[in-house]
Design a protein around this motif. Structure first.
Motif, PDB file in Angstrom:
ATOM      1  N   PHE A  63       0.817  -1.222   0.000  1.00 33.19           N
ATOM      2  CA  PHE A  63       0.000   0.000   0.000  1.00 33.19           C
ATOM      3  C   PHE A  63       0.848   1.269   0.000  1.00 33.19           C
ATOM      4  N   GLN A  64       2.025   1.226  -0.596  1.00 38.70           N
ATOM      5  CA  GLN A  64       2.857   2.428  -0.656  1.00 38.70           C
ATOM      6  C   GLN A  64       2.188   3.532  -1.463  1.00 38.70           C
ATOM      7  N   GLY A  65       1.620   3.143  -2.587  1.00 36.83           N
ATOM      8  CA  GLY A  65       0.985   4.132  -3.452  1.00 36.83           C
ATOM      9  C   GLY A  65      -0.214   4.791  -2.812  1.00 36.83           C
ATOM     10  N   VAL A  66      -0.987   4.010  -2.085  1.00 37.97           N
ATOM     11  CA  VAL A  66      -2.182   4.551  -1.429  1.00 37.97           C
ATOM     12  C   VAL A  66      -1.788   5.548  -0.347  1.00 37.97           C
ATOM     13  N   VAL A  67      -0.804   5.215   0.454  1.00 35.32           N
ATOM     14  CA  VAL A  67      -0.365   6.105   1.531  1.00 35.32           C
ATOM     15  C   VAL A  67       0.290   7.354   0.952  1.00 35.32           C
ATOM     16  N   PHE A  68       1.055   7.202  -0.119  1.00 33.27           N
ATOM     17  CA  PHE A  68       1.683   8.363  -0.749  1.00 33.27           C
ATOM     18  C   PHE A  68       0.617   9.283  -1.339  1.00 33.27           C
ATOM     19  N   ALA A  69      -0.392   8.707  -1.999  1.00 34.02           N
ATOM     20  CA  ALA A  69      -1.483   9.515  -2.549  1.00 34.02           C
ATOM     21  C   ALA A  69      -2.263  10.204  -1.435  1.00 34.02           C
ATOM     22  N   LEU A  70      -2.435   9.529  -0.309  1.00 31.75           N
ATOM     23  CA  LEU A  70      -3.082  10.146   0.843  1.00 31.75           C
ATOM     24  C   LEU A  70      -2.272  11.345   1.332  1.00 31.75           C
ATOM     25  N   GLY A  71      -0.957  11.217   1.332  1.00 27.34           N
ATOM     26  CA  GLY A  71      -0.102  12.340   1.717  1.00 27.34           C
ATOM     27  C   GLY A  71      -0.262  13.521   0.783  1.00 27.34           C
ATOM     28  N   ILE A  72      -0.343  13.236  -0.513  1.00 28.34           N
ATOM     29  CA  ILE A  72      -0.546  14.313  -1.483  1.00 28.34           C
ATOM     30  C   ILE A  72      -1.886  15.002  -1.240  1.00 28.34           C
ATOM     31  N   LEU A  73      -2.916  14.215  -0.995  1.00 31.61           N
ATOM     32  CA  LEU A  73      -4.240  14.793  -0.751  1.00 31.61           C
ATOM     33  C   LEU A  73      -4.272  15.621   0.538  1.00 31.61           C
ATOM     34  N   LEU A  74      -3.575  15.164   1.559  1.00 30.82           N
ATOM     35  CA  LEU A  74      -3.532  15.926   2.811  1.00 30.82           C
ATOM     36  C   LEU A  74      -2.824  17.266   2.636  1.00 30.82           C
ATOM     37  N   VAL A  75      -1.729  17.260   1.904  1.00 30.61           N
ATOM     38  CA  VAL A  75      -1.007  18.517   1.664  1.00 30.61           C
ATOM     39  C   VAL A  75      -1.850  19.454   0.801  1.00 30.61           C
ATOM     40  N   CYS A  76      -2.524  18.911  -0.200  1.00 32.05           N
ATOM     41  CA  CYS A  76      -3.398  19.741  -1.034  1.00 32.05           C
ATOM     42  C   CYS A  76      -4.540  20.335  -0.220  1.00 32.05           C
ATOM     43  N   ALA A  77      -5.112  19.539   0.661  1.00 34.21           N
ATOM     44  CA  ALA A  77      -6.191  20.041   1.519  1.00 34.21           C
ATOM     45  C   ALA A  77      -5.679  21.123   2.461  1.00 34.21           C
TER      46      ALA A  77
END
Length: 55
Positions: free
Chosen positions: A25-39
């Motif tokens: 789940f590296q990609g999912v967690v990395f995408a979550l990080g991107i979404l958190l920073v964008c938010a």
């Protein structure tokens, strides 16, 4: 508002760091990080633009 944005920003960077430590789940967690920073960036901008429309 600043405190919430700051917490989201730090959580996003923490998700980036955790993503490289995981084996699955590296990609999912990395995408979550991107979404958190964008938010974290969008929240104060959206709140400020909404305040102008209410006047």
């Amino acid at each position: 508002m600043f405190l919430i944005s700051f917490i989201l920003f730090l959580a996003g960077f923490a998700a980036f760091a955790v993503a490289f430590m995981l084996t699955s789940f590296q990609g999912v967690v990395f995408a979550l990080g991107i979404l958190l920073v964008c938010a974290a960036m969008a929240l104060p901008i959206h709140a400020r633009s909404g305040a102008k429309e209410q006047r």
